[in-house]
Write an enzyme that holds these catalytic residues in place. Structure first.
Site, mmCIF file in Angstrom:
data_model
loop_
_atom_site.group_PDB
_atom_site.id
_atom_site.type_symbol
_atom_site.label_atom_id
_atom_site.label_comp_id
_atom_site.label_asym_id
_atom_site.label_seq_id
_atom_site.Cartn_x
_atom_site.Cartn_y
_atom_site.Cartn_z
ATOM 1 N N ASP A 198 0.885 -1.151 0.000
ATOM 2 C CA ASP A 198 0.000 0.000 0.000
ATOM 3 C C ASP A 198 0.932 1.212 0.000
ATOM 4 O OD1 ASP A 198 -3.122 0.682 1.741
ATOM 5 O OD2 ASP A 198 -2.003 1.809 0.220
HETATM 6 C C1 GLC Z 1 -4.211 4.336 -0.182
HETATM 7 C C2 GLC Z 1 -5.124 3.135 -0.025
HETATM 8 C C3 GLC Z 1 -5.015 2.165 -1.156
HETATM 9 C C4 GLC Z 1 -4.775 2.942 -2.438
HETATM 10 C C5 GLC Z 1 -3.386 3.524 -2.351
HETATM 11 C C6 GLC Z 1 -3.057 4.403 -3.566
HETATM 12 O O1 GLC Z 1 -3.606 4.640 1.043
HETATM 13 O O2 GLC Z 1 -5.014 2.419 1.203
HETATM 14 O O3 GLC Z 1 -6.231 1.408 -1.209
HETATM 15 O O4 GLC Z 1 -4.873 2.079 -3.560
HETATM 16 O O5 GLC Z 1 -3.183 4.255 -1.149
HETATM 17 O O6 GLC Z 1 -3.861 5.547 -3.531
#
Ligand code: GLC
Length: 743
Positions: free
Chosen positions: A229
């Site tokens: 993430d």
């Molecule tokens: C965010 C979310 C994830 C997302 C990523 C990119 O923190 O937790 O679901 O795809 O970052 O934006």
């Protein structure tokens, strides 16, 4: 296209290898031009392509695309075809805006109704989640675009998500929080898995060797890459060794340097780095080779979004007031009528290509509705004049339709809700209107369950959830009977938050959160405890009615390695066409300790014309009956009887029957002083060895009936449950003899 990946690895410098394991910027991987290694682009999902406009003069300006219904809504469709169609459309849109991998589906289980990101997740049930998410993945990847199943794993709250440890038993983890990922990996090979921010039992997901290598790759055979993430890395070097391939976004080379140093000083084997590099090369070439010219077709995809929203709405109550009829005097009340909330806050929030409210649709179709705002959509404030006008308008109408829901600020990525209530102003106005208008309908726009104290005072409740840009049109079709509602709840609506099994532990202390409820999540808890709920998992009404009959099995017994087919006939007993979502639940009748009363192990959606009957079929295998047994680190179904329930909802039992399963697999048997006699008597491996003890105890307590019948043996109760040590203590059985017997 063959890319001689092994050869490329031998040509890459150590610095280039490390560089491939982190992003070039927020959305791209790094290219290695000299070797023809391309960069690829990620973009958020899950229910729309959130593509930044490269030509815009400021960041975070997104190209308008289709905002499909969020997963909270599409899960209620129980419709794998709909999810696959949505995936295909998303894949085409990604190709059109040059996105190689879409960051969805999000499959975290709804442990509590108040998790801020529940709108983005499917269900409290992992089986439903796994099947629907797999259909979505199949659709997206059929268009040559990658997906990212997230957030791996046990990211079930927003509170302190960057560091809090989700602590639970391996069985809870496997049965509830991993099995949707397992289904996606084994049936779809998603191009990426996104590991979560949080820890699981003390270790960060981004460096969790058990999850990223032992489970994901060694056990499930995963061939794609693991991407973090955004910003989830703690120790990058530990991550490489644990099976983490890609850190996003990049850290400007900082972690790349740590990797290089670690290889040079021997704390990281280059073999581990080469594995990550190989996975990355396969991934980026697979993306690059799958690119194709595509044009956005927003009209076509918008129409699909409307249809999916209509398939996903759930008719929770209806005394017959719906569908609305032409010629009736209809009052629309509530700000959500003209400004419906149809998507959630955070990384999934995108710019819809269009959106039409229910009110605009009604006016466009000349339905002659009146409208009074009554309350604002984005705050909890009471205005006497607005409320009085709404009540008066409602009182004078034949039917009052109140468009209610959760304001944007009540739920979002990044924080959890602190209660399950709608804004007080809405509850108050609904009650005041219901008091003067018996034909009151409430339409809900919420990403997660809400308490509905007025549910018994209104004539109908239609749950739209966050239904995407097509939700207004879908809502109009459903209210006026052009579409027949067919959705079912993918999560329980408890009467109050305190009834939820995670209530005492949800959130934790910021560093640890205990999943003390184990596998008793959602209906697995309420159903086992026979607790009343507002609306049960699987509940949903229709404008027609259905009957269930003729349950039959292809056999009444089956064994390891075999399957059994379950069939039933479903009839539309009403006057209009409709769709019924038939659910199959399995109930272990073998006294297996600590197991929910029943679990969803099949569902299917069947379209029926009035008076039409169709047969629905389900196939069960031993896994359908199994729980996760930690003693053997595997799924296990004990020999015995299982009740098969085919039903319209988890709290009903239209049809049920018993099947028997027989396994040759035996669990390891612990024999020591504390092992009870009846366990040894029942196990074929020890049965003979303890007959002398049983004879001894029967002489001592003659009333024990002579029986090998399992049920009677269980009725014997305490006498046969005495542990071996008691023979030494109470019966003077020689200790050496007992030790030899145990041996
Ligand atoms: C965010 C979310 C994830 C997302 C990523 C990119 O923190 O937790 O679901 O795809 O970052 O934006």
């Amino acid at each position: 296209m063959e890319h001689h990946i092994k050869e490329l690895i031998s040509q890459l410098t150590l610095e280039e290898k490390a560089g491939l394991c982190s992003g070039a910027d927020h959305w791209h991987t790094k290219a290695v031009e000299r070797l023809g290694i391309p960069a690829v682009k990620f973009s958020d999902g899950p229910h729309g392509v959130r593509a930044e406009d490269p030509h815009a003069d400021r960041p975070y300006t997104f190209i308008p695309t289709i905002c499909f219904p969020a997963a909270c809504a599409t899960a209620a469709s129980f419709d794998v075809e709909a999810l696959e169609q949505m995936g295909r459309a998303l894949g085409r849109e990604c190709q059109a805006v040059e996105v190689d991998t879409l960051l969805g589906p999000a499959v975290n289980i709804k442990r509590s109704p108040v998790c801020g990101r529940n709108f983005e997740y499917f269900s409290e049930d992992p089986y439903l989640t796994g099947k629907l998410a797999s259909a979505y993945i199949h659709g997206v990847q059929s268009q040559g675009v990658g997906t990212s199943v997230k957030h791996f794993a046990a990211n079930n709250q927003e509170y302190r998500r960057m560091g809090c440890s989700s602590d639970m038993t391996e069985r809870t983890l496997r049965e509830i929080y991993l099995s949707a990922f397992e289904e996606c990996v084994k049936t779809q090979q998603p191009k990426t898995i996104m590991c979560s921010y949080n820890k699981i039992n003390g270790d960060y997901a981004a460096e969790h060797k058990h999850l990223l290598t032992e489970v994901l790759r060694d056990e499930w055979g995963y061939e794609g890459i693991v991407v973090t993430d955004w910003g989830a890395v703690a120790d990058r070097v530990k991550g490489v060794a644990a099976g983490l391939d890609l850190e996003m976004p990049g850290t400007g080379g900082m972690n790349d340097r740590y990797i290089v140093e670690a290889v040079k000083n021997g704390t990281l084997s280059e073999k581990d780095l080469d594995k990550a590099v190989e996975n990355m090369l396969r991934f980026v070439f697979s993306c690059a080779d799958s690119r194709r010219e595509e044009q956005l077709d927003l009209e076509r995809d918008h129409a699909l979004a409307v249809n999916i929203a209509a398939e996903s709405a759930v008719l929770l109550e209806n005394n017959g007031v719906l569908p609305l009829g032409a010629g009736q005097k209809i009052a629309y009340i509530g700000g959500f009528a003209e400004a419906p909330r149809f998507q959630g806050g955070g990384s999934s929030h995108l710019t819809p290509s269009q959106s039409v409210s229910a009110l605009e649709m009604a006016r466009a179709k000349g339905r002659g509705v009146s409208y009074t705002m009554g309350f604002l959509v984005d705050e909890d404030t009471w205005n006497d004049a607005d409320a009085a006008a709404a009540v008066e308008n409602a009182r004078q109408a034949d039917v009052a339709v109140i468009f209610a829901g959760l304001p944007e600020a009540f739920e979002s990525e990044g924080y959890d809700r602190t209660h399950m209530r709608l804004p007080d102003c809405q509850n108050r106005l609904i009650a005041e209107i219901a008091a003067v208008q018996p034909n009151t309908v409430v339409v809900l726009h919420n990403g997660s369950p809400v308490e509905c104290p007025w549910a018994g005072d209104v004539a109908a409740v239609l749950e739209m959830y966050l239904s995407g840009q097509g939700g207004g049109e879908a809502c109009d079709r459903l209210l006026w009977g052009e579409s027949n509602p067919c959705g079912k709840l993918p999560e329980t609506f408890p009467l109050k938050l305190e009834d939820n099994p995670s209530y005492l532990n949800f959130g934790g202390d910021g560093r640890n959160v205990r999943y003390a409820e184990g596998s008793y999540v959602g209906y697995r808890y309420y159903d086992t405890k026979k607790m009343p709920v507002r609306w049960a998992f699987g509940h949903g009404l229709s404008y027609t009615s259905f009957s269930y009959s003729n349950l039959r099995f292809s056999a009444d017994t089956f064994a390891d390695g075999q399957t059994i087919c379950v069939q039933a006939d479903i009839t539309n007993t009403g006057k209009i066409a409709g769709k019924e979502i038939v659910q199959l639940y399995v109930a272990d009748q073998n006294g297996t300790v600590v197991r929910p009363a029943k679990e969803l192990k099949g569902f299917t959606k069947v379209a029926l014309a009035p008076n039409e009957t169709k047969t629905v079929s389900f196939t069960l295998d031993p896994r359908s009956l199994s729980y996760y047994e930690e003693k053997i680190n595997d799924w296990f179904a004990p020999t015995g009887n299982y009740e098969i329930i085919v039903s319209t909802s988890s709290d009903r039992k239209e049809l049920s029957g018993k099947i028997r399963f027989e396994t040759k697999r035996l669990l390891p048997l612990c024999v020591d002083d504390d092992t009870p006699l009846d366990v040894l008597d029942r196990d074929p491996r020890t049965h003979d060895a303890v007959q002398e003890l049983i004879a001894l105890i029967r002489r001592k307590i003659p009333m024990i009936p002579q029986t090998d019948d399992e049920d009677t043996a269980q009725e014997m109760g305490g006498d046969m449950e005495i542990p071996l040590k008691c023979f030494v203590i109470f019966e003077g059985y020689p200790r050496e003899k007992m030790a030899a017997l145990i041996e």
